[in-house]
Design an enzyme around this catalytic site. Structure first.
Site, PDB file in Angstrom:
ATOM      1  N   LYS C  99     -11.462  -7.812  -2.413  1.00 52.72           N
ATOM      2  CA  LYS C  99     -11.772  -6.583  -1.683  1.00 52.72           C
ATOM      3  C   LYS C  99     -12.320  -5.592  -2.698  1.00 52.72           C
ATOM      4  CE  LYS C  99     -10.064  -2.659   0.856  1.00 52.72           C
ATOM      5  NZ  LYS C  99      -8.918  -1.896   1.327  1.00 52.72           N
ATOM      6  N   GLY C 160      -5.953   6.284   5.142  1.00 47.94           N
ATOM      7  CA  GLY C 160      -4.670   6.940   5.331  1.00 47.94           C
ATOM      8  C   GLY C 160      -4.718   8.133   6.268  1.00 47.94           C
ATOM      9  N   ALA C 186      -9.506   1.055   7.193  1.00 45.09           N
ATOM     10  CA  ALA C 186      -9.158   2.458   6.977  1.00 45.09           C
ATOM     11  C   ALA C 186      -9.330   3.316   8.217  1.00 45.09           C
ATOM     12  CB  ALA C 186      -9.963   3.076   5.842  1.00 45.09           C
ATOM     13  N   GLY C 187      -8.354   4.146   8.427  1.00 45.14           N
ATOM     14  CA  GLY C 187      -8.415   5.140   9.488  1.00 45.14           C
ATOM     15  C   GLY C 187      -7.641   4.756  10.732  1.00 45.14           C
ATOM     16  N   ASN C 208      -2.994  -1.095   6.826  1.00 42.81           N
ATOM     17  CA  ASN C 208      -1.882  -1.039   5.883  1.00 42.81           C
ATOM     18  C   ASN C 208      -0.950   0.120   6.216  1.00 42.81           C
ATOM     19  OD1 ASN C 208      -0.135  -1.349   3.752  1.00 42.81           O
ATOM     20  ND2 ASN C 208      -1.550  -0.628   2.198  1.00 42.81           N
ATOM     21  N   SER C 209      -1.430   1.350   5.976  1.00 44.06           N
ATOM     22  CA  SER C 209      -0.557   2.512   6.149  1.00 44.06           C
ATOM     23  C   SER C 209       0.105   2.562   7.525  1.00 44.06           C
ATOM     24  CB  SER C 209      -1.356   3.807   5.961  1.00 44.06           C
ATOM     25  OG  SER C 209      -1.998   3.800   4.723  1.00 44.06           O
TER      26      SER C 209
END
Lengths: 374, 66, 261
Positions: C99, C160, C186-187, C208-209
């Site tokens: 990545k 995030g 992301a997001g 992830n987050s």
């Protein structure tokens, strides 16, 4: 001879959407957020015909949004009527006993001057299939000549290899138009009786070779009337999408030539009437909102006026389809096909303006291309 | 031998081979990856690497991330 | 069952990719990864330190079945650093997945397209399967495809931030014109964000987050797996379109009334 269409081109998996379509599917296809093969197949179906006004409304909205209230104008210039091809539907086929002629440099200069005087800035140079009487080395000087006075120089000639396309791009050629005529390989074989054009896959691959060779725009199409239009239009769409994905800088334009049975001796097997041609063009606008859709002077005044800005975004004007036709009223001999709308540029532009459409003679300039290296 | 390991001065007590440094530092060297003087040293090449005084050695391991 | 996702030569059994950051402890991380059903997990690199040896993720991650580990290049400020990070990562995973992420600004963490492109060229030549994290730019996506990237990973909104898919139109264009898998990274805050991305035809999402920072990460991983599967199934089933009533003020097709010429 049997040819297997490559998977990326084969339209067969989507044909059934057209056969099975009912009102509900047509409504869904009209409103789809990301329309593709399924929606195109549905919009080409008989079930979509009653929705022609809704399709027109949608097509006009999309044309205005993506292209604007403009119509790009161009005209064809026939360089040569020599042709070794045996296309049953063509006025230049080698078994027709017409007088043949290729323009001399002087004659071509006259033709181009006459076209420039009409304000035209985009020219489409045409020839027959490759023959010793008119080969690559004959074509290139005409492109160089045209590039000196027109900003956009297209060719609608024989398929070439990548190196030849690259050389023509360097000479100032900006676009290659090459109609597959029909995507149905068996029908293709039947219509193209002899000559280099008999090679179906060589023709299929030519636009990709042109783009690999550095050409920026390709024009595509199928000659309506030769085969099942749903098959041909789906394959055409898949061909165009394939090129858009693989050559993402390429500009695509799509034309909709059709054989009109009452003109000339060739009788098409498949009838495409005005309403169906309009339906095809609206369907293409809906599934390809940002490409140029082209309508030539083969079509009638009334049809062209009705389609301008409603799907169609580019049109030929004041065309002569005889070799030498612009500078000499008679031209040299038979035309490749008969034109139907013979209005001059001024008259045609007046019509466009009356519909709040702006005629565009030039939308690209060579100024940066010709600039220095830093 | 004095080495610069992960940005800090490290007094190396072993024989100066990369393997001995890694064994000195961590219990499971096979769970690390190594750069010497800015060049990644592939695991298969570890055996032959002899360090010199003041060499920069970076030893990394997995960490949580997205 | 939806169609299988394939990146380069690797078929992946899930369209949900997860990360290993922001978990409270390793045990929770492992349970959560298992619950998510993911087949591709990203991991960062850090300098070895004796005190952190107990938190080493190598052991727990290598024990996961059917999960590919994809190191990321986070912390790299430019192409050169990212290439080094990738080389180090490959030593640990012995896998070609990388990545590629280069985000020099520590506040918004938005990717640097220019350094990413330069690093991608080098990494492709080195045999990596490069998965670049990029701004949702359709032209950049095609440029990265042209040089041989394995996929593109456009952001939905800043890392995030949990703002969901803020760049729908750009993602739509990337998906439409891409010949390599498109992964929204992301997001994403909620399973419905993930489903919405999948419904657009995105090939996978990386979360992830939103999982790690949930009250119950394991339960949230399951929720995301369902969201991704539902979104994909909906995409493959073909969404009903929104109704768009045409306004027929002046008919555009009256010129066709006479039928054929």
């Amino acid at each position: 001879m049997s040819i297997t269409l490559p998977q990326w081109l084969d339209p067969l998996p989507w044909i059934h959407y057209s056969k099975d379509a009912e009102e509900g599917q047509v409504r869904q296809a009209l409103d789809a957020a990301a329309p593709g093969e399924k929606e195109l197949s549905t919009l080409l179906s008989p079930a979509a015909r009653p929705f022609i006004e809704a399709m027109a409304q949608r097509a006009r909205t999309l044309t205005r949004r993506h292209i604007g209230r403009t119509i790009g104008l161009y005209a064809p210039l026939y360089l040569s009527s020599h042709c070794p091809g045996g296309c049953t539907y063509c006025g230049f086929a080698s078994d027709r006993e017409n007088e043949r002629h290729s323009l001399s440099a002087k004659e071509a200069a006259h033709e181009m001057a006459a076209m420039s005087a009409m304000k035209l800035d985009e020219v489409l140079l045409l020839t027959g299939e490759r023959t010793p009487k008119f080969d690559f080395h004959h074509l290139k000087p005409f492109i160089e000549m045209a590039a000196r006075q027109f900003d956009l120089v297209g060719i609608e000639v024989f398929p070439m290899d990548e190196a030849e396309y690259r050389e023509l791009a360097g000479a100032g050629c900006t676009s290659v138009t090459l109609y597959q005529e029909t995507y149905d390989a068996a029908q293709y074989d039947r219509y193209h009786r002899w000559g280099p054009k008999k090679n179906y896959l060589n023709r299929i691959d030519a636009p990709a070779r042109a783009l690999s060779g550095g050409l920026r725009y390709v024009g595509m199409g199928a000659l309506l009337g030769l085969s099942d239009p749903i098959y041909d239009m789906l394959a055409l769409y898949r061909h165009a999408r394939y090129l858009q994905k693989k050559y993402w800088k390429a500009g695509i334009s799509i034309s909709f030539p059709r054989i009109q049975p009452q003109r000339g001796d060739f009788q098409p097997d498949y009838m495409v009437d005005d309403t169906y041609l309009a339906q095809i063009i609206f369907a293409f606008r809906i599934v390809m909102p940002e490409v140029q859709l082209v309508l030539s002077t083969r079509e009638s005044q009334a049809f062209r006026d009705g389609m301008a800005g409603v799907g169609v975004s580019k049109m030929s004007v004041a065309s002569k389809t005889t070799v030498g036709g612009y500078s000499d009223d008679a031209g040299y001999e038979e035309s490749q096909f008969q034109i139907s709308d013979d209005r001059d540029v001024e008259t045609f532009c007046e019509m466009l303006k009356s519909k709040d459409l702006e005629p565009v003679f030039k939308n690209w300039d060579t100024v940066y291309r010709d600039g220095a290296e830093y | 031998m004095q080495l610069n390991v992960n940005g800090e001065i490290h007094k190396h007590q072993g024989d100066g081979s990369l393997i001995s440094l890694l064994k000195e530092m961590c219990a499971r060297p096979e769970r690390t990856a190594v750069m010497v003087n800015g060049k990644v040293v592939k695991r298969v090449d570890w055996d032959g690497v002899q360090l010199k005084d003041l060499d920069d050695v970076d030893v990394v391991m997995f960490a949580g991330g997205g | 069952m939806s169609q299988m996702l394939k990146i380069k030569d690797q078929v992946l059994g899930s369209r949900l990719f997860t990360g290993t950051g922001k978990f409270s402890d390793t045990e929770t991380m492992v349970k959560t990864i298992k619950a998510s059903g993911t087949a591709l997990v990203t991991v960062a690199l850090r300098r070895f330190h004796k005190d952190s040896a107990a938190d080493d993720l190598y052991g727990p991650l290598s024990e996961l079945d059917n999960v590919h580990i994809m190191p990321n290049t986070s912390g790299a400020m430019n192409a050169r650093e990212a290439v080094n990070a990738a080389m180090l990562g490959r030593e640990l995973t012995e896998s070609p997945f990388i990545k590629l992420e280069i985000h020099p600004n520590p506040h918004h963490l938005l990717p640097d397209a220019i350094e990413t492109y330069e690093a991608a060229k080098i990494l492709v030549a080195e045999g990596f399967w490069v998965m670049p994290y990029i701004p949702a730019d359709p032209v950049l996506a095609k440029r990265l495809e042209d040089i041989g990237c394995a996929s593109v990973m456009p952001l939905g909104s800043p890392i995030g931030s949990g703002q969901g898919i803020e760049v729908r139109e750009m993602i739509r264009l990337i998906v439409r014109d891409s010949s390599i898998p498109v992964v929204v990274d992301a997001g994403i805050r909620s399973p419905s964000d993930a489903a919405a991305a999948m419904e657009m035809g995105v090939d996978a999402v990386l979360v992830n987050s939103a999982i790690a920072a949930a009250e119950n990460p394991e339960a949230m991983a399951i929720a995301f797996a369902m969201g991704v599967e539902a979104g994909r199934a909906a995409y493959e089933a073909g969404l009903m379109s929104r109704s768009r009533e045409a306004v027929h003020t002046s008919p555009l097709t009256s010129f066709l009334a006479g039928g054929s010429v």
